[in-house]
Each structure stands twice: as structure tokens, then as C-alpha cells.
Design a protein around this motif. Structure first.
Motif, PDB file in Angstrom:
ATOM      1  N   UNK A  61       0.839  -1.343   0.112  1.00 25.30           N
ATOM      2  CA  UNK A  61      -0.030   0.088  -0.122  1.00 25.30           C
ATOM      3  C   UNK A  61       0.815   1.377   0.027  1.00 25.30           C
ATOM      4  N   UNK A  62       2.132   1.372   0.683  1.00 20.23           N
ATOM      5  CA  UNK A  62       2.885   2.383   0.566  1.00 20.23           C
ATOM      6  C   UNK A  62       3.345   3.014  -0.602  1.00 20.23           C
ATOM      7  N   UNK A  63       3.511   1.850  -1.384  1.00 16.65           N
ATOM      8  CA  UNK A  63       3.996   2.322  -2.795  1.00 16.65           C
ATOM      9  C   UNK A  63       3.033   2.278  -3.990  1.00 16.65           C
ATOM     10  N   UNK A  64       1.915   2.037  -3.726  1.00 15.50           N
ATOM     11  CA  UNK A  64       0.958   2.048  -4.891  1.00 15.50           C
ATOM     12  C   UNK A  64       0.904   3.444  -5.429  1.00 15.50           C
ATOM     13  N   UNK A  65       0.945   3.404  -6.874  1.00 12.95           N
ATOM     14  CA  UNK A  65       0.598   4.764  -7.542  1.00 12.95           C
ATOM     15  C   UNK A  65       2.005   5.352  -7.802  1.00 12.95           C
ATOM     16  N   UNK A  66       3.083   4.766  -7.200  1.00 14.36           N
ATOM     17  CA  UNK A  66       4.465   5.426  -7.355  1.00 14.36           C
ATOM     18  C   UNK A  66       5.397   4.472  -7.699  1.00 14.36           C
ATOM     19  N   UNK A  67       5.223   3.272  -7.627  1.00 12.88           N
ATOM     20  CA  UNK A  67       6.240   2.228  -7.865  1.00 12.88           C
ATOM     21  C   UNK A  67       5.449   1.367  -9.175  1.00 12.88           C
ATOM     22  N   UNK A  68       6.241   0.916 -10.246  1.00  9.90           N
ATOM     23  CA  UNK A  68       5.748  -0.137 -11.077  1.00  9.90           C
ATOM     24  C   UNK A  68       6.963  -1.156 -11.194  1.00  9.90           C
ATOM     25  N   UNK A  69       6.216  -2.266 -11.296  1.00 12.02           N
ATOM     26  CA  UNK A  69       7.088  -3.590 -11.561  1.00 12.02           C
ATOM     27  C   UNK A  69       6.905  -4.040 -12.685  1.00 12.02           C
ATOM     28  N   UNK A  70       7.847  -4.390 -13.474  1.00  9.36           N
ATOM     29  CA  UNK A  70       7.512  -4.903 -15.008  1.00  9.36           C
ATOM     30  C   UNK A  70       8.798  -6.138 -15.154  1.00  9.36           C
ATOM     31  N   UNK A  71       8.471  -6.653 -16.284  1.00 12.20           N
ATOM     32  CA  UNK A  71       9.270  -7.736 -16.575  1.00 12.20           C
ATOM     33  C   UNK A  71       9.674  -7.718 -18.124  1.00 12.20           C
ATOM     34  N   UNK A  72      10.952  -8.404 -18.292  1.00 16.62           N
ATOM     35  CA  UNK A  72      11.316  -8.508 -19.836  1.00 16.62           C
ATOM     36  C   UNK A  72      11.880  -9.974 -19.969  1.00 16.62           C
ATOM     37  N   UNK A  73      10.811 -10.883 -20.224  1.00 13.91           N
ATOM     38  CA  UNK A  73      11.202 -12.384 -20.542  1.00 13.91           C
ATOM     39  C   UNK A  73      12.202 -12.601 -21.136  1.00 13.91           C
ATOM     40  N   UNK A  74      12.246 -12.025 -22.446  1.00 14.43           N
ATOM     41  CA  UNK A  74      13.403 -12.174 -23.416  1.00 14.43           C
ATOM     42  C   UNK A  74      14.674 -11.837 -22.560  1.00 14.43           C
ATOM     43  N   UNK A  75      14.879 -10.990 -21.990  1.00 19.30           N
ATOM     44  CA  UNK A  75      16.181 -10.673 -21.137  1.00 19.30           C
ATOM     45  C   UNK A  75      16.350 -11.271 -19.799  1.00 19.30           C
ATOM     46  N   UNK A  76      15.177 -11.949 -19.324  1.00 24.67           N
ATOM     47  CA  UNK A  76      15.495 -12.537 -17.943  1.00 24.67           C
ATOM     48  C   UNK A  76      15.621 -11.631 -17.023  1.00 24.67           C
TER      49      UNK A  76
END
Length: 119
Positions: A61-76
Motif C-alpha cells: 500500500x505504501x508504494x501504490x501509485x508510485x512504483x511499477x514492477x515490470x518484466x522482460x522475459x526475453x532478457x530474463x
């Protein structure tokens, strides 16, 4: 050799941004989920953000709206984009990867990268 390697930490002023990266060895496979945890001095480690292999995400809850997690499967690689940073975000950030082989769960951890938010 390291199986998870984090990078991108550093010193930033309040309101600034950082992007953390975590690159995993292909020997860690298949990955069920990955996440970013943090541990501030004198405090318990906490989950910051997580992402499953299917792309579902969750955030503290403390980071919602400020942090974003994402991934690039091709680059692991998994990323954590941190915006509007606050002094209370100061901590060592750890990357976690979880595998699940026939209901046998195994966790892998990086060494951690320091994030300091201060003027």
C-alpha cells in the motif's frame, strides 16, 4: 556465480526517481513469480512489489501509485520503476525469484542494492 543480480540503486533526492533492475540466470527456471523486497535499517523485510509469470502484479500500500514492477522475459530481467521517492523508501532492496517444480517451492535472492532518499 550469482544467479540474481540487482542494479540501479543509489542516492536520490526526495521526489526523484530510480529504476532497479534484476537479471536472473537462465538456470532459475521456470520462474513462477518475482518480487522486490526491501529492508530498512532496524526494520523487518517487507514485500514492495510482485509479479507472476502471467503478468499479475501486487504492491504494498505504501508504494501504490508510485512504483511499477515490470518484466522482460526475453532478457530474463525484472524492473522496479520508483517515482516520487520519499525518505521512508530508504532501504536495501532485494530481488526475489520463486520457482515451483511439482509443488516444490524454491526461493532465490539477490545480494541487494542500496536505495537512499535524502536531501
Amino acid at each position: 556465480q550469482a544467479q540474481l543480480v540487482e542494479s540501479g540503486g543509489g542516492l536520490v533526492q526526495p521526489g526523484g526517481s530510480l529504476r532497479l533492475s534484476c537479471t536472473t540466470s537462465e538456470s532459475i527456471f521456470p520462474i513462477y513469480a518475482m518480487g522486490w523486497y526491501r529492508q530498512a535499517s532496524g526494520k523487518q523485510r517487507e514485500l514492495v512489489a510482485g509479479i507472476t509469470s502471467g503478468g499479475s502484479t501486487n504492491y504494498a500500500d505504501s508504494v501504490k501509485g508510485r512504483f511499477t514492477i515490470s518484466r522482460d522475459n526475453a532478457k530474463n530481467t525484472v524492473y522496479l520503476q520508483m517515482n516520487s521517492l520519499k525518505p521512508e523508501d530508504t532501504a536495501v532492496y532485494y530481488c526475489n525469484a520463486r520457482t515451483d517444480h511439482y509443488n516444490h517451492i524454491r526461493d532465490y535472492w539477490g545480494q541487494g542494492t542500496q536505495v537512499t532518499v535524502s536531501s
